[in-house]
Motif scaffolding. Structure first.
Motif: not given
Ligand code: FAD
Length: 392
Positions: A362-366, A373-383
């Protein structure tokens, strides 16, 4: 007869694209499935169409999770600098807007294009408009879809959270977790504006459109950024940030004069303009409509020079500790993210694989990891996507 892959990734959003490309780069045969008609739809609308794709200051303390240590490993193994290097290799121009937030100069389409090109080069097979009807496991994972059945050793769930149902967000990932006996923590909307009851005399309709810098606190957490009054409640970056820490019934405290010795400052302004009305003096430190609204009835119309020291101190105190109790939030309709989700105690922080179900990731927002706010959620998705891609 099911077509067989080494790994199947469900969800061609930020995390799924990153995972598919990194698994493909390892020589794994990868099928990337999405029910939408195009990949990365949320990336395309993010950051006002320019995608705030990471944050220079990414660090584990900028994420909300029941286990605040869980994100450390993935964030360390694939950092903001790794993603920036990828963006540079693709010749995508970007800039820092503020607070370490990196945006494309041109368009979020550049990021989706980059990920699709990487997936293509890594030999990933992309199946769009492909709803999944059933998942089973009998040694291999069997994924039944509108295009027939597929089988794989590894299955990665990257279907995101519940925010913006209009764009195809579903509870699919949570259901799959539960199907395999994994614990899912309750979900709620995050990075979302607050609302006030229509009948609440303290609603701020008359202030809609007014914004100011503030320090917004809930419990032990505070954010210093802008707030914005809306027709239905209150928004702006500081409010969106604090919403991820807010629970039903909590009071939020707003300092409307952050960084000032407010009482001294107001007294000084009053001494400079003793004949001006209190609300005019307040208009020097707050937007005019807000200044008029917060001027107490007892001081309204009084010349500043006739207001006692004690009254200035009281007013300053009120403006520094302005308390609101939102009726609720705008909910998933407008929330940028979903808090809660697949319990991190079920997953390896290194691989994102379910401890009790080998081969299921399981990865990303799930997952129960939500960034500021500020790009952190995409970084979690990439990482998280990259890490799962190294093992799927
Ligand atoms: P998603 O990107 O949501 O991808 C999930 C994918 O799974 C989608 O393609 C979806 O179609 C697919 N899917 C869902 N259900 C199924 C199913 N049943 N079967 C098949 N496929 C399915 N974060 C930032 O860091 N910076 C920003 O600038 C930013 N801006 C945002 C702006 C808005 C308006 C919103 C709503 C969010 C924003 N975010 C931003 C948050 C960010 O978009 C998400 O955190 C991120 O997209 C999560 O990535 P993900 O891959 O886990 O999920």
């Amino acid at each position: 007869q099911a077509t067989r892959f080494d790994a199947i990734v469900i969800g061609a959003g930020a995390a799924g694209l990153m995972c598919a490309m990194s698994a493909g780069r390892r020589g794994r045969s990868v099928l990337l499935i999405d029910h939408a008609e195009k990949a990365g739809k949320k990336i395309l609308i993010s950051g006002g169409g320019r995608c705030n794709f990471t944050n220079l200051h990414t660090a584990p303390d900028r994420f909300v999770s029941a286990n605040r240590h869980f994100a450390i490993s993935a964030l360390k193994r694939y950092t903001q600098h790794d993603f920036i290097a990828l963006v540079r290799r693709h010749g995508i121009a970007y800039h820092e807007k503020k607070l370490g937030q990196l945006f494309c100069d041109d368009s979020a389409r550049d990021i989706v294009g980059m990920l699709l090109r990487e997936c293509d080069e890594a030999g990933v097979r992309l199946a769009l408009e492909t709803p999944v009807t059933r998942i089973a496991r009998d040694g291999l994972f069997r994924v039944e879809t509108s295009r027939g059945p597929f089988e794989s050793e590894s299955l990665v769930i990257a279907t995101g959270g519940l925010s913006i149902p209009k764009m195809g967000a579903t509870g699919f990932g949570y259901r799959i977790a539960e199907q395999f006996g994994l614990k899912v923590l309750p979900t709620r909307a995050g990075l979302v504006p607050f609302t006030f009851a229509e009948a609440d005399p303290r609603n701020f309709k008359d202030l809609a459109g007014v914004s100011c810098e503030a320090s917004v606190r809930c419990g032990g957490t505070a954010f210093d950024e802008a707030i914005l009054f809306t027709h239905r409640g209150i928004s702006g970056p500081a409010i969106l940030q604090i919403s991820s820490y807010w629970r039903d019934g909590d009071t939020v405290e707003i300092d409307m004069l952050p960084g000032l010795d407010a009482a001294e400052h107001l007294k000084r302004l009053a001494a400079e303009r003793p004949k001006a009305e209190v609300k005019t003096v307040l208009s020097e430190v707050l937007p005019r409509r807000l200044a008029h609204r917060v001027t107490p009835a007892g001081l309204d119309g009084r010349p500043a020079g006739q207001v006692r020291e004690r009254e200035w101190s009281g007013l300053a105190e009120d403006l520094r500790h302005w308390r609101i109790t939102p009726a609720g939030t705008e909910g998933y309709r407008t929330a940028e993210v979903t808090l809660g989700g697949v319990d991190t105690s079920e997953l390896s922080s290194k691989t994102l694989e379910a401890r009790r179900v080998p081969g299921l990731f399981f990865i990303g927002e799930v997952v129960d990891v939500t960034g500021w706010l500020g790009g952190y959620n995409f970084q979690w998705a990439w990482s998280s996507g990259y890490c799962a891609g190294q093992f799927a």
